[in-house]
Design an enzyme around this catalytic site. Structure first.
Site, PDB file in Angstrom:
ATOM      1  CG  ASP A  24      31.485 -95.875 -22.246  1.00  0.00           C
ATOM      2  OD1 ASP A  24      33.064 -95.439 -22.184  1.00  0.00           O
ATOM      3  OD2 ASP A  24      30.409 -96.528 -21.877  1.00  0.00           O
TER       4      ASP A  24
HETATM    5  C1  NOJ Z   1      33.748 -97.838 -23.731  1.00  0.00           C
HETATM    6  C2  NOJ Z   1      33.026 -98.544 -23.486  1.00  0.00           C
HETATM    7  O1  NOJ Z   1      31.730 -99.060 -23.154  1.00  0.00           O
HETATM    8  C3  NOJ Z   1      33.763 -99.167 -21.649  1.00  0.00           C
HETATM    9  O2  NOJ Z   1      33.898 -99.859 -21.073  1.00  0.00           O
HETATM   10  C4  NOJ Z   1      34.859 -98.408 -21.895  1.00  0.00           C
HETATM   11  O3  NOJ Z   1      35.891 -98.018 -20.516  1.00  0.00           O
HETATM   12  C5  NOJ Z   1      35.858 -97.350 -22.695  1.00  0.00           C
HETATM   13  N1  NOJ Z   1      34.898 -97.249 -23.893  1.00  0.00           N
HETATM   14  C6  NOJ Z   1      37.234 -96.912 -22.554  1.00  0.00           C
HETATM   15  O4  NOJ Z   1      37.986 -97.833 -23.442  1.00  0.00           O
END
Ligand code: NOJ
Length: 768
Positions: free
Chosen positions: A291
């Protein structure tokens, strides 16, 4: 076709091609994936390899295509990037892909990722809402449409489904998942993966799914986003892991780690979960993306001394692609050069990413997702909008309907529509609205205007804002309500109060909305409340004082039409709560599958039992609750095989009749309870459900086959077992409204069962 592929064609394929007659023959002659990738990896420099592991943002956390500047284009030319996220548009992405394919040395195509969570442009209900449909086929259908629109706009990969089980409504991201139950969560995870990935990734309208956030990200202490999870191994296995296993078994091509740590082990470097469980035990063959910046955050967690150390830990644990931190692209390169990390480890990750590109068919045609004509054709098609309305209607939960106040008559003299959310074009889009636009949203006010008779007067008054304490609109709203025959009061949260980084310490109605409700109810005119919200809200006053309440969550672009259909009886509601609604924030965590305890909560206040002294023992509305405009009668429960063994299936049947005068649907729910077990069992556990549509007076026989292994739990030695003994089965209309029950016996010895298989009950309906 890019340079590399052309080389293959020349050397390996052409002689065979000459003999091939049909198109099918041609596809049979493709070089096998492994061979193709082996040869590609052999040609790659170390710089190009780590480049594939790097994903950079092409837009801000909400904006698209903002960061594809000359610097990023240079990275593409040098083969220093494998993927961009937060990018969109067939034309734009076609241009970017052209640079990768034509101007980088090896011409390896990029993959473009975006959070397509509940639609791209045709926005469907938020996942928490669509889970309330209890209809996986419908969810699969809308997810398919989301994939079709995304693929047409140049997107290869969605960061969805979010399959985190959430027991704490303070956590803002509860809106993105399927609620509190592991079985429902698993069913919905499977449906969404199958929707995104369709008949296979090689098709032009399918995209790679990415279940997230592995794992227990939905269990942050205090409900505070990003916080640590303190979760026992048993709970991890029985509650948080099953939806991920379901997604993996459904063929998810990628997976994302959580930001959190579990018991002190950050998920960005947890080898046991990322490799031993995910790959070795479950057989996951896709790639893992970190993430956003979570590899660099290993420094904040306090488990890595610097970026080099963080990169090494994440890569060795099993992360393949680095979302935005740049560590895999930069520090890993240095580490390999210094001999701190073996190039073999890098090769493993590169291979998984190249495999995904191969499976998507990008080595055959890197531009297959970038066709402007297809984009124009697919986006916001009529049939997509129709599906959005259908899904929105299925997702609505009727919480209360005293004396049949709903449905309303269409020829009422005057309807007062009150509340700023009634006229809000933004809120229904909810969190992660991708490319959704406010101009496409039908508000509740518009929906009501569309639904009522020509002679009905619809008067709108805002009353107050969602947040803040401005009461200046109360007076007008009260006078509008006093004059009306009926009030539809729309209350709840704005779209940005739930979602990522939107945890709240209170779960009451925000601002002065409750006060507004008190004033409107005080006029004596009948009031129906429509709730729009991304988390369960504690609304005990409304539950007590308002005759009818609809839980609408955020329903997407067709929100207003769907709500009006339910309000005026064009659609008979049948959604059920995928999550418990507590009475107050202090009751959290409040979920139906708790343990009985040695002193089970009792209604009698002065007993020493597991309850709060200042609250009733029950939640405000239990899991699985949801009313209909008709009634259903359950009868004739039969268990075909009262004695079973592990690995068998229990077969039961019962009858259900729509005893009312209109057609409707009921979600029949099957719960079980181990009567005596070596580890205290939950009071109830959902192991099967089915939404059944019945005409008025129609009766059918429901046949259910439940794999006994659904009773599997982790024993004292942490082995997954089915124990012999008596098991209670309960069939009901909600987790609290049990209509039929009986018991069966598991015979034989304790049986160890597979940890890498996922079990589902099957339900069929026959005439009775
Ligand atoms: C952070 C988020 O926690 C995640 O769910 C998301 O897919 C990514 N950013 C990309 O946007």
């Amino acid at each position: 076709m890019n340079k590399l592929k052309s080389l293959f064609v020349l050397v390996l394929i052409i002689p065979l091609l000459l003999q091939a007659e049909s198109e099918q023959d041609l596809s049979l002659l493709k070089p096998p994936m492994d061979e193709f990738i082996d040869s590609l990896i052999e040609k790659m420099t170390l710089e190009e390899k780590v480049g594939q592991l790097a994903q950079y943002a092409g837009g801000g956390s909400m904006g698209f295509n903002t960061g594809i500047d000359d610097k990023n284009k240079e990275l593409v030319k040098k083969g220093k990037v494998g993927s961009f996220l937060h990018v969109l548009g067939a034309d734009f992405l076609g241009g970017l892909q052209k640079i990768a394919v034509e101007e980088s040395r090896l011409g390896i195509p990029l993959i473009f990722g975006l959070d397509v969570v509940h639609g791209l442009k045709t926005i469907f209900p938020v996942p928490l809402a669509s889970a309330c449909s209890f209809e996986p086929k419908a969810v699969e259908k809308t997810t398919r449409i989301a994939a079709v629109e995304a693929a047409a706009s140049g997107i290869h990969w969605t960061f969805a489904p979010m399959v985190d089980i959430a027991l704490d409504p303070r956590w803002g991201r509860i809106v993105e998942g399927a609620g509190e139950d592991p079985y429902l969560g698993a069913v919905m995870a499977k449906a969404q993966v199958e929707g995104y990935q369709g008949d296979g990734l090689s098709f032009e309208n399918t995209i790679l799914a990415c279940p997230k956030h592995y794992v227990a990200y939905g269990a942050p202490l205090g409900g505070r986003d990003y916080n640590s999870a303190e979760v026992s191994k048993r709970t991890l296995n029985e509650v948080y892991l099953p939806p991920f296993l379901a997604a993996v078994k459904a063929g998810a091509g990628s997976l994302m780690n959580g930001f959190n740590d579990i018991n002190g082990e950050p998920m960005a470097c947890d080898k046991e979960l990322l490799t031993d469980v995910l790959r070795e035990k479950w057989g996951f063959e896709g790639f893992v993306v970190s993430d956003w910046n979570s590899i660099a955050e290993l420094l904040n967690h306090g488990v890595a001394k610097d970026r080099v150390d963080a990169g090494k830990k994440a890569l060795s644990a099993g992360i393949d692609m680095d979302m935005t931190s740049g560590i895999f692209g930069e520090e890993i390169l240095k580490s390999v050069k210094k001999g701190d990390i073996s190039e073999k480890l890098v090769d493993k990750a590169v291979r998984r990413i190249l495999e995904a590109k191969y499976k998507l068919g990008l080595f055959d045609d890197p531009f297959k997702y970038c066709k402007v004509e297809v984009e124009k054709e697919e986006i916001l098609k009529d049939e997509h909008i129709k599906a959005a309305k259908e899904m929105a209607r299925k997702s609505i939960v009727l919480l209360k309907n005293k004396d049949g106040v709903l449905p309303l008559k269409k020829d009422l003299g005057t309807v007062a529509v009150i509340g700023s959310l009634a006229d809000d074009t933004r809120a229904p889009l909810g969190s992660w609205k991708a490319f959704g636009e406010e101009k496409d949203v039908v508000t509740v006010l518009e929906g009501i205007k569309n639904a009522v008779s020509r002679n009905t007067k619809v008067i709108y008054s805002k009353g107050c804002d969602i947040k803040g304490n401005d009461r200046s609109g109360f007076k007008e709203a009260v006078s509008v309500a006093a004059e009306a025959d009926m009030v539809v009061l729309v209350l709840g949260e704005s779209d940005d109060m739930s979602g990522e980084a939107r945890s709240c310490s209170e779960i009451d109605l925000p601002g002065v909305q409750k006060e507004l409700a008190e004033k409107i109810v005080g006029t004596g005119t009948k009031v129906v409340v429509v709730l729009m919200n991304g988390r369960p809200l504690a609304i005990p006053w409304l539950a007590e004082n308002v005759p009818a309440i609809l839980e609408a969550w955020f329903l997407g672009i067709q929100s207003g039409n769907a709500i009006a259909d339910v309000l005026f009886g064009d659609y008979n509601p049948g959604g059920k709560l995928a999550v418990t609604i507590p009475r107050s924030v202090g009751q959290i965590p409040c979920f139906y599958y708790h343990k009985n305890t040695g002193r089970p909560a009792s209604d009698e206040l002065n007993q020493h039992t597991a309850r709060y002294f200042d609250l009733p023992v029950t939640p405000l509305y239990p899991f699985g609750h949801g009313l209909s405009y008709t009634e259903f009668k359950y009868s004739k429960l039969k268990i075909k095989n009262k004695k079973v063994k592990a690995n068998d299936s229990l077969e039961i049947s019962f009858s259900i009749k729509n005893t009312g005068k209109i057609a409707g649907s009921e979600v029949i729910q099957l719960y079980i309870k181990d009567v005596v077990a070596s580890i205290a069992p939950p009071v109830k556990k959902l192991v099967g459900f089915k939404r059944i549509y019945l005409e008025d007076r129609e009766q059918v026989k429901v046949n259910m086959k439940m794999p006994v292994n659904l009773l599997g739990f982790y024993n004292k030695k942490m082995k997954k077992v089915v124990e012999p003994g008596e098991v209670r089965i309960m069939i009901g209309s909600s987790s609290e409204d049990i209509r039929l029950d009986d018991s069966f016996t598991i015979e034989g010895k304790e049986t160890e069962i597979s940890e890498s298989e996922i079990y589902y009950s099957e339900t069929s309906v026959s005439s009775d």
